[in-house]
Motif scaffolding. Structure first.
Motif, short mmCIF file in Angstrom:
data_model
loop_
_atom_site.label_atom_id
_atom_site.label_comp_id
_atom_site.label_asym_id
_atom_site.label_seq_id
_atom_site.Cartn_x
_atom_site.Cartn_y
_atom_site.Cartn_z
N LEU A 101 0.83 -1.20 0.00
CA LEU A 101 0.00 0.00 0.00
C LEU A 101 0.87 1.26 0.00
O LEU A 101 0.57 2.23 -0.69
CB LEU A 101 -0.93 0.00 1.20
N LEU A 158 -0.78 4.58 -0.66
CA LEU A 158 -1.87 4.46 0.30
C LEU A 158 -1.31 4.10 1.67
O LEU A 158 -0.14 3.76 1.80
CB LEU A 158 -2.88 3.40 -0.17
N MET A 187 -5.97 1.90 5.79
CA MET A 187 -6.98 1.49 4.80
C MET A 187 -7.18 -0.01 4.73
O MET A 187 -8.06 -0.49 4.01
CB MET A 187 -6.58 2.03 3.41
N PHE A 207 -13.74 3.68 -1.40
CA PHE A 207 -12.63 4.38 -2.02
C PHE A 207 -13.06 5.03 -3.35
O PHE A 207 -14.05 4.61 -3.96
CB PHE A 207 -11.47 3.41 -2.30
N GLN A 264 -8.17 5.45 -6.11
CA GLN A 264 -7.69 4.65 -4.98
C GLN A 264 -7.92 3.17 -5.22
O GLN A 264 -7.06 2.34 -4.90
CB GLN A 264 -8.37 5.10 -3.70
N ARG A 294 -5.31 1.87 -7.46
CA ARG A 294 -4.05 1.69 -6.71
C ARG A 294 -4.07 0.38 -5.92
O ARG A 294 -3.05 -0.31 -5.82
CB ARG A 294 -3.80 2.88 -5.79
N ILE A 295 -5.24 0.06 -5.36
CA ILE A 295 -5.37 -1.20 -4.63
C ILE A 295 -5.18 -2.37 -5.59
O ILE A 295 -4.51 -3.36 -5.28
CB ILE A 295 -6.74 -1.28 -3.93
#
Length: 358
Positions: free
Chosen positions: A162, A167, A171, A179, A183, A186-187
């Protein structure tokens, strides 16, 4: 009134200033390659046995640390090719090799080898994340499936991942719906990096995002490439993004590669009529045209039906250079450096004439 700067344009301008040199990856190891890939799907029509060749004889190579862009109209086979490269679709013909090992035969050991080294980032960052799983579970799912480490170690790895994508640890206990789109993507990137792959296959990873968020994700991918040395297959509709992120580009049309070579060479001097038409829709289609619209060469007619593609060159019904030869014989992908152009591969009987056409 002063207009706000376009964050995506600014990102691409910075990327173009990196000074990529043509062919600088040619001497590096080939990490992923495809040879003669074919994938057919049944049409479900009343015509018994009718099929669509989504990918028809595609061959390409990806070198260590390289970004290979793939562009083309919707339905040309880009996403099907991507799914085959990561093992989500099994080819009907041809081979896929990861670090020299044929991984296209469906053996369990081959699939494991491929999945550890080649991961995918999907187009829709919401649909690709399980809404019932926390971020911790999503990011560590590949680790749990591979039994790579214990629970505590997986959590520590999730925190590391993360942070790598911008991040925070707080989270981990949240769910995907909490999110933003950027975001969530990005995960998805963090999950793709969990097993330390050396190849990322990105299937239009920014097309579902706002422009400002697109710039952030593109910057992140460029940063990961520099920090981790990861190779990337980058599929996109936005030709400007591909131009400034990719080292080489493959142009696909109706399941086949029309042109393949160094990005700047192809964007500045396209040698296939389809490439020329595709790029003429952008303000930066040629170096001379940067900052203004280059002369338009619009595509004629509608794309042919993939169920019944035309004989010969598949682009011939829409091509202003088509001859009887084009209508009778499909051109093979061949090396081309006519008129002193940088070397590239092109599938066209009349590449010399296409280069000469303004």
């Amino acid at each position: 009134m002063n207009s706000s700067p376009d964050p995506l344009a600014a990102t691409l301008e910075r990327a173009s200033a990196d000074g990529r040199s043509a062919g600088r990856f040619a001497d590096r190891d080939i990490v992923l390659s495809a040879s003669g890939l074919v994938r057919r799907f049944a049409t479900g029509s009343r015509l018994k046995g009718a099929t669509v060749s989504a990918v028809d004889g595609v061959s390409l190579e990806l070198h260590a640390g390289e970004v290979l862009g793939i562009v083309g109209e919707s339905g040309c086979g880009k996403s099907t090719l991507a799914r085959m490269l990561v093992g989500l679709e099994r080819p009907d013909g041809g081979t896929i090799a990861y670090r020299g090992r044929d991984v296209s035969r469906g053996r369990l050991s081959d699939r494991k080898h491929l999945r550890q080294g080649v991961q995918m980032i999907f187009q829709d960052p919401y649909a690709s994340l399980d809404p019932r799983m926390t971020v911790l579970d999503i990011v560590t799912e590949p680790l749990a499936a591979s039994h790579a480490m214990g629970r505590a170690a997986r959590r520590a790895r999730a925190v590391e991942l993360l942070e790598l994508v911008g991040l925070g640890e707080e989270m981990l206990g949240r769910f995907a719906h909490q999110f933003s789109g950027g975001q969530r993507q990005r995960i998805g990137i963090a999950r793709a990096l969990a097993l330390d792959p050396d190849v990322l296959v990105c299937d239009e990873p920014v097309s579902a995002l706002d422009v400002s968020v697109q710039a952030q994700v593109i910057n992140l991918l460029a940063d990961l490439r520099q920090r981790l040395g990861v190779s990337i297959v980058f599929i996109a509709h936005d030709l400007s993004v591909v131009r400034h992120l990719a080292d080489r580009v493959a142009v696909m049309y109706l399941g086949r590669i029309a042109e393949l070579g160094d990005t700047e060479a192809i964007y500045d001097t396209p040698s296939h009529p389809y490439t020329k038409s595709l790029l003429s829709a952008t303000p930066t289609a040629t170096r001379a045209g940067r900052g203004r619209l280059a002369k338009r060469r619009m595509l004629m007619g509608e794309p042919p039906s993939p169920v019944d593609p035309p004989a010969g060159c598949r682009f011939n019904p829409r091509c202003w250079l088509a001859t009887d030869e084009c209508r009778a014989t499909a051109p093979a992908l061949r090396e081309f450096d006519g008129r002193g152009l940088p070397l590239r591969e092109v599938a066209c009987h009349h590449a010399e004439e296409a280069v000469a056409v303004e």
